[in-house]
Design a protein around this motif. Structure first.
Motif, PDB file in Angstrom:
ATOM      1  N   SER A 117       0.668  -1.151  -0.023  1.00 13.97           N
ATOM      2  CA  SER A 117       0.134  -0.316   0.022  1.00 13.97           C
ATOM      3  C   SER A 117       0.708   1.211  -0.173  1.00 13.97           C
ATOM      4  CB  SER A 117      -0.875  -0.186   1.006  1.00 13.97           C
ATOM      5  OG  SER A 117      -1.764   1.307   1.338  1.00 13.97           O
ATOM      6  N   GLY A 118       1.762   1.225   0.849  1.00 17.03           N
ATOM      7  CA  GLY A 118       2.972   2.411   0.840  1.00 17.03           C
ATOM      8  C   GLY A 118       3.482   2.621  -0.487  1.00 17.03           C
ATOM      9  N   LEU A 119       3.942   1.380  -1.266  1.00 19.51           N
ATOM     10  CA  LEU A 119       4.565   1.574  -2.636  1.00 19.51           C
ATOM     11  C   LEU A 119       3.576   2.078  -3.397  1.00 19.51           C
ATOM     12  CD1 LEU A 119       6.971   1.019  -4.361  1.00 19.51           C
ATOM     13  CD2 LEU A 119       6.161  -1.330  -4.834  1.00 19.51           C
ATOM     14  N   ASN A 120       2.373   1.586  -3.493  1.00 11.61           N
ATOM     15  CA  ASN A 120       1.310   2.129  -4.339  1.00 11.61           C
ATOM     16  C   ASN A 120       1.360   3.745  -4.464  1.00 11.61           C
ATOM     17  OD1 ASN A 120       0.972  -0.358  -5.267  1.00 11.61           O
ATOM     18  ND2 ASN A 120      -0.937  -1.027  -4.238  1.00 11.61           N
ATOM     19  N   ARG A 121       1.188   4.112  -3.121  1.00 17.11           N
ATOM     20  CA  ARG A 121       0.883   5.680  -2.767  1.00 17.11           C
ATOM     21  C   ARG A 121       2.119   6.295  -3.383  1.00 17.11           C
ATOM     22  NH1 ARG A 121       0.915   4.914   2.242  1.00 17.11           N
ATOM     23  NH2 ARG A 121      -1.568   4.645   2.429  1.00 17.11           N
ATOM     24  N   SER A 122       3.289   5.783  -3.438  1.00 18.41           N
ATOM     25  CA  SER A 122       4.421   6.473  -3.507  1.00 18.41           C
ATOM     26  C   SER A 122       4.468   6.509  -5.325  1.00 18.41           C
ATOM     27  CB  SER A 122       5.882   5.779  -3.120  1.00 18.41           C
ATOM     28  OG  SER A 122       5.761   5.695  -1.608  1.00 18.41           O
ATOM     29  N   ILE A 123       4.105   5.464  -5.865  1.00 18.71           N
ATOM     30  CA  ILE A 123       4.102   5.471  -7.375  1.00 18.71           C
ATOM     31  C   ILE A 123       2.873   6.490  -7.880  1.00 18.71           C
ATOM     32  CG2 ILE A 123       3.225   3.966  -9.335  1.00 18.71           C
ATOM     33  CD1 ILE A 123       4.593   1.665  -7.880  1.00 18.71           C
ATOM     34  N   ASN A 124       1.609   6.405  -6.997  1.00 20.91           N
ATOM     35  CA  ASN A 124       0.800   7.399  -7.596  1.00 20.91           C
ATOM     36  C   ASN A 124       1.185   8.867  -7.336  1.00 20.91           C
ATOM     37  OD1 ASN A 124      -1.094   5.477  -8.310  1.00 20.91           O
ATOM     38  ND2 ASN A 124      -1.853   5.211  -6.480  1.00 20.91           N
ATOM     39  N   GLN A 125       1.999   9.162  -6.357  1.00 19.36           N
ATOM     40  CA  GLN A 125       2.440  10.603  -6.166  1.00 19.36           C
ATOM     41  C   GLN A 125       3.532  10.938  -7.177  1.00 19.36           C
ATOM     42  OE1 GLN A 125       4.292  10.611  -2.088  1.00 19.36           O
ATOM     43  NE2 GLN A 125       2.123  11.673  -0.970  1.00 19.36           N
ATOM     44  N   GLU A 126       4.327  10.036  -7.742  1.00 17.68           N
ATOM     45  CA  GLU A 126       5.328  10.503  -8.776  1.00 17.68           C
ATOM     46  C   GLU A 126       4.618  10.555 -10.049  1.00 17.68           C
ATOM     47  OE1 GLU A 126       8.380  11.009  -8.154  1.00 17.68           O
ATOM     48  OE2 GLU A 126       8.271  10.579  -6.045  1.00 17.68           O
ATOM     49  N   ALA A 127       3.427  10.063 -10.106  1.00 18.33           N
ATOM     50  CA  ALA A 127       2.426  10.396 -11.512  1.00 18.33           C
ATOM     51  C   ALA A 127       3.699  10.068 -12.754  1.00 18.33           C
ATOM     52  CB  ALA A 127       2.113  11.869 -11.503  1.00 18.33           C
ATOM     53  N   TRP A 128       3.992   8.854 -12.944  1.00 19.87           N
ATOM     54  CA  TRP A 128       4.803   8.544 -14.053  1.00 19.87           C
ATOM     55  C   TRP A 128       4.058   8.674 -15.399  1.00 19.87           C
ATOM     56  CZ3 TRP A 128       6.323   3.339 -11.550  1.00 19.87           C
ATOM     57  CH2 TRP A 128       7.164   3.592 -10.488  1.00 19.87           C
ATOM     58  N   GLY A 129       2.778   8.368 -15.590  1.00 23.43           N
ATOM     59  CA  GLY A 129       1.903   8.613 -16.774  1.00 23.43           C
ATOM     60  C   GLY A 129       1.984  10.126 -17.178  1.00 23.43           C
ATOM     61  N   ARG A 130       1.786  10.922 -16.138  1.00 22.79           N
ATOM     62  CA  ARG A 130       1.793  12.472 -16.362  1.00 22.79           C
ATOM     63  C   ARG A 130       3.069  12.858 -17.136  1.00 22.79           C
ATOM     64  NH1 ARG A 130      -0.593  15.626 -11.838  1.00 22.79           N
ATOM     65  NH2 ARG A 130       1.278  15.088 -10.746  1.00 22.79           N
ATOM     66  N   THR A 131       4.104  12.466 -16.523  1.00 23.41           N
ATOM     67  CA  THR A 131       5.631  12.684 -16.952  1.00 23.41           C
ATOM     68  C   THR A 131       5.747  12.268 -18.480  1.00 23.41           C
ATOM     69  OG1 THR A 131       6.589  12.553 -14.663  1.00 23.41           O
ATOM     70  CG2 THR A 131       8.051  12.363 -16.541  1.00 23.41           C
ATOM     71  N   VAL A 132       5.347  11.027 -18.851  1.00 21.41           N
ATOM     72  CA  VAL A 132       5.548  10.433 -20.156  1.00 21.41           C
ATOM     73  C   VAL A 132       4.699  11.533 -20.955  1.00 21.41           C
ATOM     74  CG1 VAL A 132       4.786   8.661 -21.617  1.00 21.41           C
ATOM     75  CG2 VAL A 132       6.002   8.222 -19.545  1.00 21.41           C
ATOM     76  N   THR A 133       3.302  11.823 -20.504  1.00 18.15           N
ATOM     77  CA  THR A 133       2.519  12.795 -21.726  1.00 18.15           C
ATOM     78  C   THR A 133       3.333  13.952 -21.572  1.00 18.15           C
ATOM     79  OG1 THR A 133       0.553  11.652 -20.523  1.00 18.15           O
ATOM     80  CG2 THR A 133       0.359  13.940 -21.563  1.00 18.15           C
ATOM     81  N   MET A 134       3.875  14.532 -20.817  1.00 20.28           N
ATOM     82  CA  MET A 134       4.417  15.855 -21.100  1.00 20.28           C
ATOM     83  C   MET A 134       5.647  15.638 -21.859  1.00 20.28           C
ATOM     84  SD  MET A 134       4.673  17.519 -17.194  1.00 20.28           S
ATOM     85  CE  MET A 134       3.070  17.933 -16.249  1.00 20.28           C
TER      86      MET A 134
END
Length: 440
Positions: free
Chosen positions: A330-347
């Protein structure tokens, strides 16, 4: 000697903060609630109507009749009401095309308050100060907004460079206006920069294959090892957030089941939302600055093809087959969501295309387990989340685990394992003239 000058038509958005009076805030809130209620009415009418009788004309007639019978629908301009209808039908087209889920009922609390202004000529934008501009909002009046970007208004506006419309959006920090801008600019020349592979991680946000890692300087975990979901807030803001959450829990304890919360409780929740929104803005600002710098520096950027939805699935399991390490996952999932990798790739996708570069995606399996020096996958080489030590006796390479994955990502691209390039479309217009220099 004349050459063909390649121009491309670009469409982008620009968001600005509005400075509203209390009366204007109330008027815009009324319009947003009317637009939400109109969406819900269209959704109910659509679901109750037989499939053979569903049509855009029928829905348009029902919408016009509702505006005549319901008095408080009149606060919403007619063009904004038509925009609600078009948006609803576009949502169904996206569903039929497999691009989104079915449209649903918009609740008062969970839905985003927004109003469309489809006609750009209704805005009548004017710059009055170095930091402020004025825009006309139908049924509200003239409103000031923060001028942070040169917009094609006044003498600078023409058929190819203009503002085509806008949308009013409200978040926890207030009302904002998002302009839809259309411009005709010279097409960029091919980027002369080098190639780089990028691995998105939690401990190191963006690891680059050449060692030029991008870190926002905010640790993902607290000293006790738990995920820090408020890492974009300073210590004073974190302390304030903790006090507000404790106050909200205390006030919520006095509420009986199915009772409406008090005004004090809602006020506390609003303050919590403001702090959360401020943290989100800081994270998005860092992503914009970082991706712009990468697009200007490198001509070819390679990233992994990640299925983030599957990566953040809960490990709780079922009653018959419970999961293991649920709290850690759960903590790892929260950290992944905070980094927003998909938004970075879109930019990165649209910014590399804007600067003449390209973005490619490669398969993600085993990029973090394979040694980037010898190419072997040896059990036990990955020591934790941050260190990689190759167990191959003939190699022994060691370094940052994310840096090792970034080198593997770039190696896959050079070996020809790249997927379809993620490039944006552009409308190209050719005119005669001198060939422009690269716009970077």
């Amino acid at each position: 000697m004349t050459t063909e000058r390649v121009l491309e038509k670009r469409q982008f958005g620009h968001r600005a903060r509005l400075a509203l009076t209390p009366t204007q805030v109330r008027l815009m809130d009324d319009q947003a609630h009317a637009a939400r209620a109109m969406w819900n009415q269209l959704h109910d009418l659509w679901t109750m109507t037989p499939r053979c009788q569903r049509s855009l004309t029928r829905m348009d007639q029902a919408l016009r009749q509702a505006r005549k019978e319901v008095d408080w629908y009149a606060v919403l301009p007619a063009q904004a009401a038509q925009a609600v209808l078009k948006t609803y039908f576009q949502a169904w087209r996206n569903c039929w095309g497999g691009r989104a889920e079915e449209p649903t009922f918009k609740a008062r609390i969970r839905s985003v308050m927004s109003v469309d202004i489809p006609q750009g000529r209704d805005l009548q934008i004017k710059r009055v100060h170095r930091r402020w501009g004025v825009v006309n909002i139908p049924r509200v009046g003239r409103v000031r907004f923060r001028w942070t970007k040169d917009l094609p208004v006044g003498k600078r506006a023409d058929k190819d460079n203009r503002i085509t419309g806008a949308r009013l959006v409200k978040d926890a920090l207030g009302w904002h206006i998002a302009f839809r801008v259309q411009s005709l600019q010279p097409a960029p020349e091919p980027h002369g920069g080098g190639q780089v592979g990028i691995d998105a991680g939690v401990n190191l946000p963006l690891a680059l294959s050449d060692g030029n890692h991008q870190d926002h300087g905010r640790p993902p975990r607290l000293p006790d090892g738990t995920a820090d979901r408020d890492k974009w807030l300073n210590p004073d803001e974190k302390a304030k957030l903790l006090r507000l959450e404790q106050r909200a829990a205390h006030r919520k304890s006095f509420r009986k089941p199915k009772d409406r919360g008090s005004n004090r409780l809602r006020n506390t929740y609003d303050q919590i939302k403001q702090l959360r929104a401020r943290a989100t803005r800081r994270a998005v600002d860092w992503q914009h600055r970082t991706t712009t710098n990468l697009a200007r520096t490198y001509g070819t950027i390679v990233v992994e093809q990640l299925n983030i939805t599957n990566m953040v699935k809960s490990a709780r399991g079922t009653t018959d087959n419970p999961g293991t390490n649920v709290a850690q996952k759960s903590g790892l999932n929260r950290s992944i969501n905070q980094e927003a990798w998909g938004r970075t790739v879109t930019m990165l996708t649209y910014k590399t295309a804007r600067h003449g570069g390209t973005l490619h995606k490669v398969p993600a399996p085993n990029t973090s387990l394979r040694c980037s020096a010898c190419g072997f996958i040896t059990p036990g080489s990955r020591e934790g989340q941050a260190t990689f030590v190759c167990k191959n006796p003939d190699c022994g390479w060691q370094g940052n685990a994310d840096h090792n994955a970034a080198r593997n990502v770039l190696h896959l691209y050079r070996m020809g394992h790249a997927l379809i390039p993620a490039a944006g479309r552009a409308v190209v217009r050719r005119t005669r003239g001198v060939k422009p220099t690269a716009a970077r």
